[in-house]
Scaffold this active site. Sequence first.
Site, PDB file in Angstrom:
ATOM      1  CG  ASP A  37      -2.084   0.925   1.131  1.00 54.95           C
ATOM      2  OD1 ASP A  37      -2.048   1.833   0.281  1.00 54.95           O
ATOM      3  OD2 ASP A  37      -3.047   0.751   1.899  1.00 54.95           O
ATOM      4  CB  CYS A  75      -6.434   3.192  -1.901  1.00 54.61           C
ATOM      5  SG  CYS A  75      -6.764   1.629  -1.145  1.00 54.61           S
ATOM      6  CG  HIS A 131     -10.082   1.409   0.949  1.00 56.60           C
ATOM      7  ND1 HIS A 131      -9.040   2.228   0.587  1.00 56.60           N
ATOM      8  CD2 HIS A 131     -11.099   2.224   1.360  1.00 56.60           C
ATOM      9  CE1 HIS A 131      -9.392   3.487   0.768  1.00 56.60           C
ATOM     10  NE2 HIS A 131     -10.638   3.514   1.240  1.00 56.60           N
ATOM     11  CG  HIS A 225      -1.934   3.956   3.889  1.00 67.47           C
ATOM     12  ND1 HIS A 225      -2.264   4.902   4.845  1.00 67.47           N
ATOM     13  CD2 HIS A 225      -2.731   4.217   2.822  1.00 67.47           C
ATOM     14  CE1 HIS A 225      -3.211   5.690   4.376  1.00 67.47           C
ATOM     15  NE2 HIS A 225      -3.509   5.295   3.143  1.00 67.47           N
ATOM     16  CG  ASN A 285      -1.546   4.146  -4.677  1.00 65.54           C
ATOM     17  OD1 ASN A 285      -2.655   3.734  -4.329  1.00 65.54           O
ATOM     18  ND2 ASN A 285      -0.693   4.692  -3.823  1.00 65.54           N
TER      19      ASN A 285
END
Length: 303
Positions: A37, A75, A131, A225, A285
């Site tokens: 992430d 995300c 998510h 993240h 990403n």
Amino acid sequence: MIGELLFFLVLGIVGLEAVDEVERKVKQPNIVMMVADDLGWADMPWHDSLAIAPTLTGLADSGIILERHYVQPICSPTRSALMTGKYPSRLGLNHGTINAGEPYGLGVDEKIIANYLKDLGYATHLSGKWHLGYCSWALTPTQRGFDSSYGYYNGHETYFSKVTHDYFDFRLDTLGDDGNTTSKVVWTANGTYSSYLYANRAKQVIDEHDQSQPLFMYIPMQSVHNPNEVPDKYKQMYDGIIQDDQRKTLLAMVTAMDDAAEVVVSALKDTGMWENTIFIFFSDNGGPLEGIGNGQVNYPLRG
């Protein structure tokens, strides 16, 4: 925007097995998909030699690195595309992330990868971050083709206490024979670093897996993240090497994620499943832009 362009496949022996002289049968491979992430382009050892990630580096060296792997810049759009094989603009999810408490998600009429693999006889499990919506049970993983889901529904939370927006978000969902979900809040996860939990859950699934059917193990990691949180032992590995504390913590989080990968790979090898497993690692990403990120580096890319 070019996101994280790290995508490698480690292919075991996935070929044709002779059944008899007349018929040959394809043995379905196990598929393990591990997703980082917000990992930056230069956050792994093959782009920054100071990063410590021996397991993933070894897999990259023996596998295939795809460095023109384009993803969405954030995300939920990437995850919706990954799950469906469709552009997020076709799904109504191209404008940003699904925030906590928002009453929507990936449309329930969309068939996702877990559904397709389930139709092909796979056992399907998720360990990590979802998510893609949770305002109704129909949006959650076990109602989308997964046999079980372990982790959190939201986009981010603390690594040790599992808190987001002042609420604890960590649960184990299992699909019953009647098609209904049994959901249990995993209060005992409080205090344990998340990458340990996701790796150990994946190991449990692998250890208990009935090898008469193929396995799809989806491991969308929380790492790297924000917030910047990691056990001290990983930061100490960079003492005297990295001076910037934010960058040191970020790379320590990468190393902790690599340890999780080692647990999963070892479980596959110990159970004899590795030689018939496709292992995929990539990031949803790239690292967030300057002023938003937490130590990631995308250089020399502009995004």
